[in-house]
Design a protein around this motif. Structure first.
Motif, PDB file in Angstrom:
ATOM      1  N   ILE A  78       0.845  -1.202   0.000  1.00  0.00           N
ATOM      2  CA  ILE A  78       0.000   0.000   0.000  1.00  0.00           C
ATOM      3  C   ILE A  78       0.877   1.247   0.000  1.00  0.00           C
ATOM      4  O   ILE A  78       1.780   1.382   0.834  1.00  0.00           O
ATOM      5  N   THR A  79       0.610   2.128  -0.927  1.00  0.00           N
ATOM      6  CA  THR A  79       1.371   3.377  -0.967  1.00  0.00           C
ATOM      7  C   THR A  79       0.477   4.495  -1.524  1.00  0.00           C
ATOM      8  O   THR A  79      -0.721   4.309  -1.712  1.00  0.00           O
ATOM      9  N   ASN A  80       1.069   5.645  -1.750  1.00  0.00           N
ATOM     10  CA  ASN A  80       0.354   6.794  -2.310  1.00  0.00           C
ATOM     11  C   ASN A  80       1.153   7.367  -3.477  1.00  0.00           C
ATOM     12  O   ASN A  80       2.356   7.124  -3.598  1.00  0.00           O
ATOM     13  N   VAL A  81       0.481   8.174  -4.287  1.00  0.00           N
ATOM     14  CA  VAL A  81       1.192   8.852  -5.381  1.00  0.00           C
ATOM     15  C   VAL A  81       2.227   9.810  -4.794  1.00  0.00           C
ATOM     16  O   VAL A  81       3.372   9.865  -5.230  1.00  0.00           O
ATOM     17  N   VAL A  82       1.814  10.556  -3.774  1.00  0.00           N
ATOM     18  CA  VAL A  82       2.695  11.542  -3.128  1.00  0.00           C
ATOM     19  C   VAL A  82       2.961  11.064  -1.698  1.00  0.00           C
ATOM     20  O   VAL A  82       2.058  10.616  -1.007  1.00  0.00           O
ATOM     21  N   ILE A 116      -2.942  -3.515 -10.003  1.00  0.00           N
ATOM     22  CA  ILE A 116      -2.843  -2.199  -9.361  1.00  0.00           C
ATOM     23  C   ILE A 116      -4.265  -1.722  -9.092  1.00  0.00           C
ATOM     24  O   ILE A 116      -5.073  -1.607 -10.023  1.00  0.00           O
ATOM     25  N   ILE A 117      -4.560  -1.478  -7.827  1.00  0.00           N
ATOM     26  CA  ILE A 117      -5.861  -0.909  -7.469  1.00  0.00           C
ATOM     27  C   ILE A 117      -5.629   0.543  -7.089  1.00  0.00           C
ATOM     28  O   ILE A 117      -4.870   0.837  -6.154  1.00  0.00           O
ATOM     29  N   THR A 118      -6.231   1.439  -7.842  1.00  0.00           N
ATOM     30  CA  THR A 118      -6.076   2.859  -7.513  1.00  0.00           C
ATOM     31  C   THR A 118      -7.229   3.278  -6.607  1.00  0.00           C
ATOM     32  O   THR A 118      -8.366   2.836  -6.785  1.00  0.00           O
ATOM     33  N   LEU A 119      -6.911   4.123  -5.637  1.00  0.00           N
ATOM     34  CA  LEU A 119      -7.908   4.572  -4.659  1.00  0.00           C
ATOM     35  C   LEU A 119      -8.096   6.082  -4.821  1.00  0.00           C
ATOM     36  O   LEU A 119      -7.256   6.861  -4.396  1.00  0.00           O
ATOM     37  N   GLY A 120      -9.146   6.461  -5.513  1.00  0.00           N
ATOM     38  CA  GLY A 120      -9.421   7.887  -5.711  1.00  0.00           C
ATOM     39  C   GLY A 120      -8.874   8.412  -7.021  1.00  0.00           C
ATOM     40  O   GLY A 120      -8.168   7.718  -7.764  1.00  0.00           O
ATOM     41  N   ASN A 121      -9.207   9.681  -7.277  1.00  0.00           N
ATOM     42  CA  ASN A 121      -8.919  10.303  -8.571  1.00  0.00           C
ATOM     43  C   ASN A 121      -7.450  10.512  -8.889  1.00  0.00           C
ATOM     44  O   ASN A 121      -7.021  10.305 -10.011  1.00  0.00           O
ATOM     45  N   VAL A 122      -6.694  10.974  -7.881  1.00  0.00           N
ATOM     46  CA  VAL A 122      -5.290  11.315  -8.144  1.00  0.00           C
ATOM     47  C   VAL A 122      -4.526  10.087  -8.626  1.00  0.00           C
ATOM     48  O   VAL A 122      -3.805  10.131  -9.630  1.00  0.00           O
ATOM     49  N   ALA A 123      -4.728   8.969  -7.929  1.00  0.00           N
ATOM     50  CA  ALA A 123      -4.023   7.736  -8.318  1.00  0.00           C
ATOM     51  C   ALA A 123      -4.541   7.222  -9.658  1.00  0.00           C
ATOM     52  O   ALA A 123      -3.762   6.770 -10.512  1.00  0.00           O
TER      53      ALA A 123
END
Ligand code: SF4
Length: 194
Positions: A78-82, A116-123
């Protein structure tokens, strides 16, 4: 470069202004060998305090969603774009995303995810651009399965609503639960091939 080395580099990073107000950078955590990556937007208050991704209320709901489809949080990365918290939890801007993208790119190249599961718009926006997928509003494509086929691998990309979207809206919460239940088979299938 190994993942631990990369995570240490992220903790020291000063490539953008977000380092100025952070308590902790949040590189990411979890199993890098399962082939499943979850990518959110950016750390929030609790993540900044603890230096871990998705540990606040949205993280609790994410844990429930993972449990619902029969996988443990530790089984996925689990990580984030930023990697550092934007002030007042605003969306990260283009410059911050650009400065931080080298870390997500390295994480993807080390992990070589099958899903890859993106969570929300930014990802979603980042990953759809990276893989040259036709981007649409999350309200249209949430829970849908996209496949990227290259010569030697296939990556499945699934855009999901950010779990925070379900916290105060019971209808959205049910929609999110339904989306996750729908991908149970796909995720289990990848995990069982380990
Ligand atoms: S957000 Fe990313 S690029 Fe900016 S300081 Fe943190 S780790 Fe470095």
């Amino acid at each position: 470069m190994e993942i631990k080395e990369l995570e240490e580099e992220i903790k020291r990073c000063k490539r953008c202004n977000l380092h100025k107000n952070r308590r902790n950078a949040v590189p990411g955590e979890g199993d890098i060998s399962s082939g499943i990556m979850l990518i959110g937007e950016a750390p929030g208050y609790h993540e900044d305090v603890q230096g871990r991704p998705f540990v606040g209320a949205a993280g609790k709901f994410l844990n429930e969603l993972l449990q619902l489809i029969g996988i443990k949080r530790e089984d996925v990365y689990i990580t984030n774009v930023v990697k550092c918290r934007p002030p007042n939890n605003r969306e990260p801007n283009e410059d911050e995303i650009k400065a931080c993208s080298k870390y997500l790119e390295k994480q993807i190249s080390i992990i070589r995810p099958k899903i890859i599961i993106t969570l929300g718009n930014v990802a979603k926006n980042y990953i759809f651009k990276k893989f040259k997928l036709r981007n649409e509003a999350i309200s249209k494509i949430h829970g849908k399965v996209f496949k990227i086929q290259s010569i030697d691998s296939c990556i499945i990309i699934i855009p999901m609503y950010h779990p925070a979207a379900g916290l105060y809206d019971p209808r959205k919460k049910n929609e999110i639960i339904k989306d996750w239940l729908n991908i149970k088979g796909i995720v289990k299938n990848v995990l069982s091939k380990d």
